[in-house]
Design a protein around this motif. Structure first.
Motif, PDB file in Angstrom:
ATOM      1  N   ASP A 263       0.831  -1.208   0.000  1.00  0.00           N
ATOM      2  CA  ASP A 263       0.000   0.000   0.000  1.00  0.00           C
ATOM      3  C   ASP A 263       0.863   1.254   0.000  1.00  0.00           C
ATOM      4  OD1 ASP A 263       1.050  -0.013   2.559  1.00  0.00           O
ATOM      5  OD2 ASP A 263      -0.866  -0.164   3.582  1.00  0.00           O
TER       6      ASP A 263
ATOM      7  N   LYS B 206      -9.167   9.283  -2.449  1.00  0.00           N
ATOM      8  CA  LYS B 206      -8.782   9.632  -3.816  1.00  0.00           C
ATOM      9  C   LYS B 206      -8.735   8.423  -4.744  1.00  0.00           C
ATOM     10  CE  LYS B 206      -6.594  13.975  -2.997  1.00  0.00           C
ATOM     11  NZ  LYS B 206      -5.776  14.948  -3.645  1.00  0.00           N
TER      12      LYS B 206
ATOM     13  N   TRP C 191      -7.039   5.488  -4.177  1.00  0.00           N
ATOM     14  CA  TRP C 191      -5.814   4.703  -4.139  1.00  0.00           C
ATOM     15  C   TRP C 191      -6.143   3.278  -3.719  1.00  0.00           C
ATOM     16  CZ3 TRP C 191      -2.542   7.154  -6.842  1.00  0.00           C
ATOM     17  CH2 TRP C 191      -2.417   8.542  -6.770  1.00  0.00           C
TER      18      TRP C 191
ATOM     19  N   LYS D  99      -4.107  -2.160  -9.868  1.00  0.00           N
ATOM     20  CA  LYS D  99      -5.467  -2.588 -10.240  1.00  0.00           C
ATOM     21  C   LYS D  99      -5.438  -3.738 -11.241  1.00  0.00           C
ATOM     22  CE  LYS D  99      -8.100   1.664  -9.517  1.00  0.00           C
ATOM     23  NZ  LYS D  99      -8.921   2.694 -10.172  1.00  0.00           N
TER      24      LYS D  99
ATOM     25  N   ILE E  62       0.985   3.538  -2.286  1.00  0.00           N
ATOM     26  CA  ILE E  62       1.395   3.944  -3.631  1.00  0.00           C
ATOM     27  C   ILE E  62       0.600   5.183  -4.028  1.00  0.00           C
ATOM     28  CG2 ILE E  62       1.571   3.221  -6.056  1.00  0.00           C
ATOM     29  CD1 ILE E  62       3.328   1.596  -4.003  1.00  0.00           C
ATOM     30  N   ARG E  63       1.312   6.249  -4.405  1.00  0.00           N
ATOM     31  CA  ARG E  63       0.656   7.512  -4.734  1.00  0.00           C
ATOM     32  C   ARG E  63       1.089   8.039  -6.090  1.00  0.00           C
ATOM     33  NH1 ARG E  63      -1.805   5.465  -1.407  1.00  0.00           N
ATOM     34  NH2 ARG E  63      -2.591   6.304   0.549  1.00  0.00           N
ATOM     35  N   ASN E  64       1.092   7.162  -7.051  1.00  0.00           N
ATOM     36  CA  ASN E  64       1.385   7.499  -8.437  1.00  0.00           C
ATOM     37  C   ASN E  64       0.276   6.854  -9.258  1.00  0.00           C
ATOM     38  OD1 ASN E  64       2.513   6.342 -11.116  1.00  0.00           O
ATOM     39  ND2 ASN E  64       3.938   7.998 -10.632  1.00  0.00           N
ATOM     40  N   TYR E  65      -0.334   7.628 -10.154  1.00  0.00           N
ATOM     41  CA  TYR E  65      -1.493   7.127 -10.892  1.00  0.00           C
ATOM     42  C   TYR E  65      -1.160   5.937 -11.784  1.00  0.00           C
ATOM     43  CZ  TYR E  65      -4.084  11.101  -9.145  1.00  0.00           C
ATOM     44  OH  TYR E  65      -4.699  11.994  -8.315  1.00  0.00           O
TER      45      TYR E  65
ATOM     46  N   ASP F 122      -7.069   1.313  -0.468  1.00  0.00           N
ATOM     47  CA  ASP F 122      -5.925   1.502   0.426  1.00  0.00           C
ATOM     48  C   ASP F 122      -6.410   2.174   1.706  1.00  0.00           C
ATOM     49  OD1 ASP F 122      -3.598   2.343   1.737  1.00  0.00           O
ATOM     50  OD2 ASP F 122      -2.569   2.829  -0.134  1.00  0.00           O
TER      51      ASP F 122
ATOM     52  N   ASP G 265      -5.555   5.790   2.449  1.00  0.00           N
ATOM     53  CA  ASP G 265      -6.121   6.833   1.586  1.00  0.00           C
ATOM     54  C   ASP G 265      -7.164   7.619   2.380  1.00  0.00           C
ATOM     55  OD1 ASP G 265      -7.084   8.426  -0.455  1.00  0.00           O
ATOM     56  OD2 ASP G 265      -7.963   6.769  -1.607  1.00  0.00           O
TER      57      ASP G 265
ATOM     58  N   ARG H 204      -0.721   2.986  -9.559  1.00  0.00           N
ATOM     59  CA  ARG H 204      -2.039   2.573  -9.068  1.00  0.00           C
ATOM     60  C   ARG H 204      -2.750   1.717 -10.115  1.00  0.00           C
ATOM     61  NH1 ARG H 204      -6.773   6.687  -9.289  1.00  0.00           N
ATOM     62  NH2 ARG H 204      -6.275   6.214 -11.442  1.00  0.00           N
ATOM     63  N   ASN H 205      -2.681   2.134 -11.358  1.00  0.00           N
ATOM     64  CA  ASN H 205      -3.328   1.367 -12.431  1.00  0.00           C
ATOM     65  C   ASN H 205      -2.694  -0.018 -12.568  1.00  0.00           C
ATOM     66  OD1 ASN H 205      -5.051   3.501 -12.869  1.00  0.00           O
ATOM     67  ND2 ASN H 205      -3.876   4.316 -14.573  1.00  0.00           N
TER      68      ASN H 205
END
Length: 135
Positions: free
Chosen positions: A27, A78, A80, A39, A29-32, A71, A74, A35-36
């Protein structure tokens, strides 16, 4: 099956920590893009564990044991996500960044091209070669 690489500073959370816990939440992770990738991870996918920082080397193989879920860190909602990974085998010989950079099959990995990314996909042939180099 898909193949992934996750990065962590060993002094914050290293391979030994995952081994001790056997399974843990990946957990924070704060980069889009990362994050993808979280997923996209599926149950049973194989994950290379990379120590960033001083050592810069792949040290173990883990497995996705739970697919993406919200997460808990989060606090701003947002979107995450986190996954769970389970420790697998420790590599007999870590594969370092220099080996990766100088290998024609491995030097195209996102680890080289997007070095700040903490979760990234890799190709099966790259995964297989890293495991081979480590034995």
């Amino acid at each position: 099956m898909q193949y992934w690489l996750v990065k962590s500073e060993p002094n914050e959370y290293g391979w030994e920590d995952l081994q001790k816990n056997r399974e843990d939440v990946w957990d924070g992770i704060r980069n889009y893009q990362a994050r993808n990738f979280l997923k996209a991870m599926k149950l049973g996918d194989q994950v290379l564990f990379y120590h960033s920082g001083k050592t810069k080397e792949i040290v173990g193989v883990a497995e996705v044991s739970e697919e993406a879920f919200p997460d808990s860190k989060d606090t701003e909602n947002k979107g995450w996500v986190a996954v769970k990974i389970t420790a697998g085998k420790t590599l007999k010989k870590p594969v370092n960044l220099e080996q990766i950079k100088t290998n024609d099959i491995l030097n195209s990995m996102p680890l080289i091209k997007q070095s700040r990314l903490s979760v990234m996909p890799i190709e099966k042939n790259q995964f297989d070669l890293i495991v081979k180099l480590s034995s």
